[in-house]
Design a protein around this motif. Structure first.
Motif, PDB file in Angstrom:
ATOM      1  N   ALA A 171     -23.361   3.586 -16.616  1.00  0.00           N
ATOM      2  CA  ALA A 171     -22.866   2.452 -15.835  1.00  0.00           C
ATOM      3  C   ALA A 171     -22.452   2.886 -14.432  1.00  0.00           C
ATOM      4  O   ALA A 171     -22.532   2.103 -13.477  1.00  0.00           O
ATOM      5  N   ILE A 172     -22.034   4.140 -14.309  1.00  0.00           N
ATOM      6  CA  ILE A 172     -21.636   4.661 -13.000  1.00  0.00           C
ATOM      7  C   ILE A 172     -22.838   4.711 -12.061  1.00  0.00           C
ATOM      8  O   ILE A 172     -22.724   4.469 -10.856  1.00  0.00           O
ATOM      9  N   ILE A 173     -24.001   5.002 -12.638  1.00  0.00           N
ATOM     10  CA  ILE A 173     -25.215   5.164 -11.830  1.00  0.00           C
ATOM     11  C   ILE A 173     -26.031   3.881 -11.775  1.00  0.00           C
ATOM     12  O   ILE A 173     -26.483   3.453 -10.711  1.00  0.00           O
ATOM     13  N   ASN A 174     -26.206   3.257 -12.942  1.00  0.00           N
ATOM     14  CA  ASN A 174     -27.124   2.117 -13.046  1.00  0.00           C
ATOM     15  C   ASN A 174     -26.443   0.755 -13.022  1.00  0.00           C
ATOM     16  O   ASN A 174     -27.131  -0.272 -13.047  1.00  0.00           O
ATOM     17  N   GLY A 175     -25.125   0.748 -13.020  1.00  0.00           N
ATOM     18  CA  GLY A 175     -24.413  -0.524 -12.981  1.00  0.00           C
ATOM     19  C   GLY A 175     -24.721  -1.391 -14.188  1.00  0.00           C
ATOM     20  O   GLY A 175     -24.728  -0.907 -15.327  1.00  0.00           O
ATOM     21  N   PRO A 176     -25.023  -2.667 -13.976  1.00  0.00           N
ATOM     22  CA  PRO A 176     -25.260  -3.584 -15.098  1.00  0.00           C
ATOM     23  C   PRO A 176     -26.510  -3.255 -15.914  1.00  0.00           C
ATOM     24  O   PRO A 176     -26.672  -3.744 -17.037  1.00  0.00           O
ATOM     25  N   ALA A 199     -27.123  -0.462 -17.128  1.00  0.00           N
ATOM     26  CA  ALA A 199     -26.793   0.654 -18.010  1.00  0.00           C
ATOM     27  C   ALA A 199     -27.028   0.317 -19.479  1.00  0.00           C
ATOM     28  O   ALA A 199     -27.393   1.188 -20.273  1.00  0.00           O
ATOM     29  N   VAL A 200     -26.834  -0.950 -19.836  1.00  0.00           N
ATOM     30  CA  VAL A 200     -27.010  -1.360 -21.235  1.00  0.00           C
ATOM     31  C   VAL A 200     -28.443  -1.093 -21.687  1.00  0.00           C
ATOM     32  O   VAL A 200     -28.690  -0.503 -22.743  1.00  0.00           O
ATOM     33  N   VAL A 201     -29.386  -1.511 -20.849  1.00  0.00           N
ATOM     34  CA  VAL A 201     -30.804  -1.312 -21.176  1.00  0.00           C
ATOM     35  C   VAL A 201     -31.187   0.157 -21.052  1.00  0.00           C
ATOM     36  O   VAL A 201     -31.911   0.699 -21.898  1.00  0.00           O
ATOM     37  N   SER A 202     -30.692   0.809 -20.003  1.00  0.00           N
ATOM     38  CA  SER A 202     -31.008   2.228 -19.787  1.00  0.00           C
ATOM     39  C   SER A 202     -30.523   3.079 -20.952  1.00  0.00           C
ATOM     40  O   SER A 202     -31.216   4.010 -21.388  1.00  0.00           O
ATOM     41  N   ALA A 203     -29.343   2.764 -21.452  1.00  0.00           N
ATOM     42  CA  ALA A 203     -28.782   3.535 -22.564  1.00  0.00           C
ATOM     43  C   ALA A 203     -29.603   3.342 -23.836  1.00  0.00           C
ATOM     44  O   ALA A 203     -29.803   4.289 -24.604  1.00  0.00           O
ATOM     45  N   ILE A 204     -30.085   2.128 -24.052  1.00  0.00           N
ATOM     46  CA  ILE A 204     -30.935   1.877 -25.224  1.00  0.00           C
ATOM     47  C   ILE A 204     -32.208   2.720 -25.139  1.00  0.00           C
ATOM     48  O   ILE A 204     -32.601   3.383 -26.109  1.00  0.00           O
ATOM     49  N   ALA A 205     -32.841   2.696 -23.965  1.00  0.00           N
ATOM     50  CA  ALA A 205     -34.067   3.475 -23.773  1.00  0.00           C
ATOM     51  C   ALA A 205     -33.799   4.966 -23.947  1.00  0.00           C
ATOM     52  O   ALA A 205     -34.605   5.693 -24.545  1.00  0.00           O
ATOM     53  N   LEU A 206     -32.653   5.415 -23.428  1.00  0.00           N
ATOM     54  CA  LEU A 206     -32.308   6.829 -23.520  1.00  0.00           C
ATOM     55  C   LEU A 206     -32.073   7.249 -24.964  1.00  0.00           C
ATOM     56  O   LEU A 206     -32.584   8.285 -25.415  1.00  0.00           O
ATOM     57  N   VAL A 207     -31.328   6.447 -25.706  1.00  0.00           N
ATOM     58  CA  VAL A 207     -31.042   6.778 -27.104  1.00  0.00           C
ATOM     59  C   VAL A 207     -32.323   6.770 -27.937  1.00  0.00           C
ATOM     60  O   VAL A 207     -32.530   7.637 -28.790  1.00  0.00           O
ATOM     61  N   LEU A 208     -33.194   5.802 -27.679  1.00  0.00           N
ATOM     62  CA  LEU A 208     -34.466   5.754 -28.407  1.00  0.00           C
ATOM     63  C   LEU A 208     -35.318   6.983 -28.101  1.00  0.00           C
ATOM     64  O   LEU A 208     -35.944   7.561 -28.998  1.00  0.00           O
ATOM     65  N   SER A 209     -35.329   7.383 -26.837  1.00  0.00           N
ATOM     66  CA  SER A 209     -36.091   8.567 -26.442  1.00  0.00           C
ATOM     67  C   SER A 209     -35.516   9.821 -27.088  1.00  0.00           C
ATOM     68  O   SER A 209     -36.261  10.668 -27.611  1.00  0.00           O
TER      69      SER A 209
END
Length: 262
Positions: A79-84, A86-96
């Motif tokens: 969230a610090i980097i991607n702001g709002p 972050a929710v989607v980015s975190a999902i993609a990251l965890v899946l990866s």
């Protein structure tokens, strides 16, 4: 200053040589060739089917565990980097990350023998039976995997405890948006390219030194194979399928190298 300039020039020359080697080898096409070859040769499917259940179970367990323990902390950090976003980015990251961990565990405990059969079976399909007999018996009749007999020479495991730890240490690089993921893929590609052809080196009877010299001479080609292969295996849920198609692609490349050497 002159020394730094000299080092920079040497590095530029090295990168240029590696890039030319990668482009000229066309090795980056073999992961894609592996997909099409696997899809059109049913005789190669059996090893995948035999390991599908434990692999899927492992994948579900790892993904559930990762979301339960790591999603919220990673979403907060992103969230610090991607702001709002972050929710989607975190999902993609965890899946990866889950896909990578599942691949490591599956290769370590389930599918190593199945990948070996897939590699050897592809070589048999490509009329490289004589080469395969250096590492196992081959039965007459049939096609692909159905012709494979007892393994005479078992390749060294690609996923030793040291290799597993190294892979897990690389995973946090994915936490750095874009740049970190790119570094992770390149590092993994540099390692996985030669590893994908380890069985071929063994069947050829290469010593450790010969393998190292060969790989170093063709570092660009092996890395260019490894990078798209790693990318495919990072795809959530179907990464294990691509592990098999990448193995087919590696065997196709090995068969072509063998044909050119004869």
């Amino acid at each position: 200053m002159d020394k730094a300039k000299e080092v920079a020039q040497e590095e530029a020359v090295r990168v240029k040589r590696l890039t030319q080697d990668a482009v000229n080898s066309r090795a980056y096409l073999y992961p894609l060739k592996g997909i099409f070859y696997f899809a059109t040769h049913q005789s190669l499917w059996q090893p995948l089917w035999s390991q599908l259940a434990p692999t899927i179970t492992t994948g579900i367990g790892v993904t559930t565990f990762m979301f339960a323990l790591t999603y919220l902390p990673q979403a907060a950090a992103l969230a610090i980097i991607n702001g709002p976003f972050a929710v989607v980015s975190a999902i993609a990251l965890v899946l990866s990350e889950s896909s990578a961990i599942t691949s490591i565990l599956a290769r370590s405990f389930f599918i190593d023998a199945a990948l070996l059969d897939t590699f050897d079976g592809t070589l048999v399909e490509r009329n490289q039976t004589e080469l395969v007999t250096a590492g196992r018996t081959v039965k007459p009749g049939g096609s692909g995997v159905s012709r494979l007999g007892k393994v005479i020479r078992t390749p060294f495991s690609r996923f030793t405890p040291k290799a597993i730890i190294r892979n897990l240490m690389y995973l946090p690089l994915n936490f750095i948006p874009i740049v970190g993921t790119a570094i992770y893929i390149i590092l993994q590609g540099k390692r996985s390219g030669p590893a994908a052809l380890a069985r071929y080196f063994q069947l050829k009877g290469m010593t450790a030194r010969q393998r190292e010299e060969h790989v170093e001479k063709h570092r660009g080609a092996y890395t260019s194979f490894g990078v798209p292969a790693v990318l495919l295996e990072m795809v959530p849920f179907v990464g294990i399928f691509f592990a098999f198609t990448n193995t087919v692609g590696a065997a196709l490349w090995a068969a072509e190298m063998e044909e050119k050497s004869n």
